[in-house]
Write a protein that holds these residues in place. Structure first.
Motif, PDB file in Angstrom:
ATOM      1  N   GLN A 209      18.025  -2.019   4.458  1.00 22.16           N
ATOM      2  CA  GLN A 209      17.641  -3.220   3.696  1.00 22.16           C
ATOM      3  C   GLN A 209      16.625  -4.053   4.466  1.00 22.16           C
ATOM      4  OE1 GLN A 209      18.871  -4.169   0.374  1.00 22.16           O
ATOM      5  NE2 GLN A 209      19.162  -1.959   0.589  1.00 22.16           N
ATOM      6  N   GLY A 210      15.612  -3.377   4.992  1.00 22.79           N
ATOM      7  CA  GLY A 210      14.592  -4.067   5.779  1.00 22.79           C
ATOM      8  C   GLY A 210      13.205  -3.861   5.206  1.00 22.79           C
ATOM      9  N   THR A 211      12.192  -4.113   6.037  1.00 20.23           N
ATOM     10  CA  THR A 211      10.794  -3.993   5.628  1.00 20.23           C
ATOM     11  C   THR A 211      10.160  -2.834   6.382  1.00 20.23           C
ATOM     12  OG1 THR A 211      10.679  -6.390   5.336  1.00 20.23           O
ATOM     13  CG2 THR A 211       8.597  -5.196   5.406  1.00 20.23           C
ATOM     14  N   HIS A 230      -0.479   7.312   1.178  1.00 23.63           N
ATOM     15  CA  HIS A 230      -0.032   7.235  -0.221  1.00 23.63           C
ATOM     16  C   HIS A 230       1.413   7.706  -0.348  1.00 23.63           C
ATOM     17  CE1 HIS A 230      -0.257   7.273  -4.590  1.00 23.63           C
ATOM     18  NE2 HIS A 230       0.186   8.521  -4.573  1.00 23.63           N
ATOM     19  N   ALA A 231       1.770   8.794   0.358  1.00 17.13           N
ATOM     20  CA  ALA A 231       3.140   9.305   0.293  1.00 17.13           C
ATOM     21  C   ALA A 231       4.138   8.292   0.845  1.00 17.13           C
ATOM     22  CB  ALA A 231       3.230  10.622   1.064  1.00 17.13           C
ATOM     23  N   GLY A 236       7.982   3.039  -0.118  1.00 16.35           N
ATOM     24  CA  GLY A 236       8.211   1.603   0.026  1.00 16.35           C
ATOM     25  C   GLY A 236       7.350   0.884   1.033  1.00 16.35           C
ATOM     26  N   CYS A 237       6.490   1.593   1.771  1.00 17.38           N
ATOM     27  CA  CYS A 237       5.647   0.927   2.765  1.00 17.38           C
ATOM     28  C   CYS A 237       4.533   0.147   2.086  1.00 17.38           C
ATOM     29  CB  CYS A 237       5.044   1.955   3.720  1.00 17.38           C
ATOM     30  SG  CYS A 237       6.238   2.742   4.801  1.00 17.38           S
ATOM     31  N   ARG A 238       4.280  -1.048   2.599  1.00 12.80           N
ATOM     32  CA  ARG A 238       3.178  -1.868   2.111  1.00 12.80           C
ATOM     33  C   ARG A 238       2.306  -2.380   3.245  1.00 12.80           C
ATOM     34  NH1 ARG A 238       4.779   0.454  -1.498  1.00 12.80           N
ATOM     35  NH2 ARG A 238       5.406  -0.233  -3.582  1.00 12.80           N
ATOM     36  N   HIS A 239       2.676  -2.060   4.479  1.00 13.56           N
ATOM     37  CA  HIS A 239       1.934  -2.526   5.648  1.00 13.56           C
ATOM     38  C   HIS A 239       1.632  -1.339   6.558  1.00 13.56           C
ATOM     39  CE1 HIS A 239       4.009  -6.140   4.189  1.00 13.56           C
ATOM     40  NE2 HIS A 239       3.004  -6.819   4.719  1.00 13.56           N
ATOM     41  N   GLY A 261      -3.682   1.456  -0.246  1.00 19.63           N
ATOM     42  CA  GLY A 261      -2.851   0.368  -0.746  1.00 19.63           C
ATOM     43  C   GLY A 261      -1.954  -0.275   0.283  1.00 19.63           C
ATOM     44  N   LEU A 262      -2.328  -0.171   1.568  1.00 23.67           N
ATOM     45  CA  LEU A 262      -1.532  -0.764   2.642  1.00 23.67           C
ATOM     46  C   LEU A 262      -2.323  -1.868   3.320  1.00 23.67           C
ATOM     47  CD1 LEU A 262      -0.083   2.477   4.286  1.00 23.67           C
ATOM     48  CD2 LEU A 262       0.946   1.068   2.499  1.00 23.67           C
ATOM     49  N   ALA A 263      -1.641  -2.937   3.698  1.00 20.12           N
ATOM     50  CA  ALA A 263      -2.293  -4.051   4.402  1.00 20.12           C
ATOM     51  C   ALA A 263      -2.332  -3.767   5.894  1.00 20.12           C
ATOM     52  CB  ALA A 263      -1.546  -5.355   4.133  1.00 20.12           C
ATOM     53  N   LEU A 264      -3.506  -3.887   6.486  1.00 24.69           N
ATOM     54  CA  LEU A 264      -3.651  -3.733   7.932  1.00 24.69           C
ATOM     55  C   LEU A 264      -3.041  -4.941   8.628  1.00 24.69           C
ATOM     56  CD1 LEU A 264      -7.283  -2.374   7.889  1.00 24.69           C
ATOM     57  CD2 LEU A 264      -5.336  -1.169   8.881  1.00 24.69           C
TER      58      LEU A 264
END
Length: 299
Positions: A209-211, A230-231, A236-239, A261-264
């Motif tokens: 339940q983390g980031t 992308h995979a 669930g990764c966004r960073h 689609g990931l934030a650096l």
């Protein structure tokens, strides 16, 4: 046959001009959009003249700046980053963000050998030096040497280390952290293209339940990095936290992964646990991209 090419802002204007110049007997050969409007090619019967149809004009190609050309970027991404000043183009095309807050556990995920363990050690060192020692957890207890590596960092920092061998143990370990205590989790390496490996990681993420933050090494092939990013985004990764930014000569993989689609966020720039991470901004990344290819990286 007489040939005529007419350009106008709108198709109706071009057709009106055609009728005015060539009459109702003109034969429309082709239409296409051009900068500023449309272009039509028409012909009018003239028995004494052959018909010559010109080839389609190639769209003007935008020159790729020298500081980008050597980084092996996908052509479409390189073209998008060639608009104006490089730092401004990076800010417009890619996302930049701080590392997620530590209210929820920070889960460092990625392929085996990406640099997750060292990145966890760097983040833990930063927190200890700031006076907020984190809960340190490894969920990579099955890989030979993995626990010993992070345990060595934990001893130097004076931190206990929780070793979780599965989702249930990981959930229990994180459930024991003190109120508002940051938590850092070194996740096992994952091949996101393997259904079994992806399912295993998904179960750990659900228990934690983390980031999740994706860790990828700089220097990867751009297409491979984009597909991998992308995979992991589907998991669930966004960073994105790229590692080895100081050692890689070509950063096309980093940019391609971020464009998926990931934030650096931050980047690994060395082996030292102290000061081994730098925040990524459009300006810093532009300086790295423009640095000489002889290994003398920008500050």
């Amino acid at each position: 046959m007489r040939l005529r090419v007419i350009r106008a802002a709108r198709m109706s204007d071009a057709m009106a001009q055609l009728r005015a110049e060539m009459g109702e007997d003109a034969v429309l050969l082709s239409t296409r959009r051009v900068n500023g409007g449309v272009e039509i090619t028409a012909a009018q019967e003239q028995d004494d003249e052959p018909l010559v149809i010109p080839p389609e004009a190639a769209a003007p190609s935008r020159a790729i700046p020298a500081e980008l050309a050597r980084h092996n970027l996908p052509p479409e991404l390189a073209a998008r980053l060639s608009e104006g000043r490089l730092a401004g183009a990076l800010a417009q095309v890619l996302s930049f963000a701080p590392l997620p807050g530590l209210g929820a556990p920070l889960l460092l995920v990625g392929p085996s050998g990406a640099g997750k363990t060292l990145s966890v050690a760097k983040l833990a060192t930063r927190l200890v030096m700031a006076g907020t020692p984190p809960l340190l957890v490894t969920a990579d207890g099955r890989r030979a040497g993995a626990t010993e590596q992070i345990a060595a960092y934990a001893r130097v920092l004076g931190l206990p280390l929780a070793v979780a061998s599965g989702p249930a143990a990981l959930g229990k370990a994180l459930g024991r952290r003190a109120e508002r205590q940051p938590a850092l989790v070194d996740m096992p390496g994952c091949d996101p293209f393997s259904p079994a490996s992806a399912r295993s990681l998904a179960a750990l993420l659900a228990a934690a339940q983390g980031t999740p933050v994706l860790v990828l090494p700089a220097g990867m092939d751009a297409e491979e990095a984009a597909e991998t990013a992308h995979a992991f985004r589907l998991l669930g990764c966004r960073h994105l936290l790229p590692t080895r930014l100081d050692a890689a000569r070509r950063l096309g993989g980093v940019l391609a992964a971020a464009a998926a689609g990931l934030a650096l966020t931050e980047a690994g720039i060395g082996q030292d646990a102290v000061g081994g991470l730098e925040p990524l901004t459009p300006e810093r990344l532009a300086a790295r991209l423009a640095a000489p290819a002889n290994g003398e990286n920008a500050p």
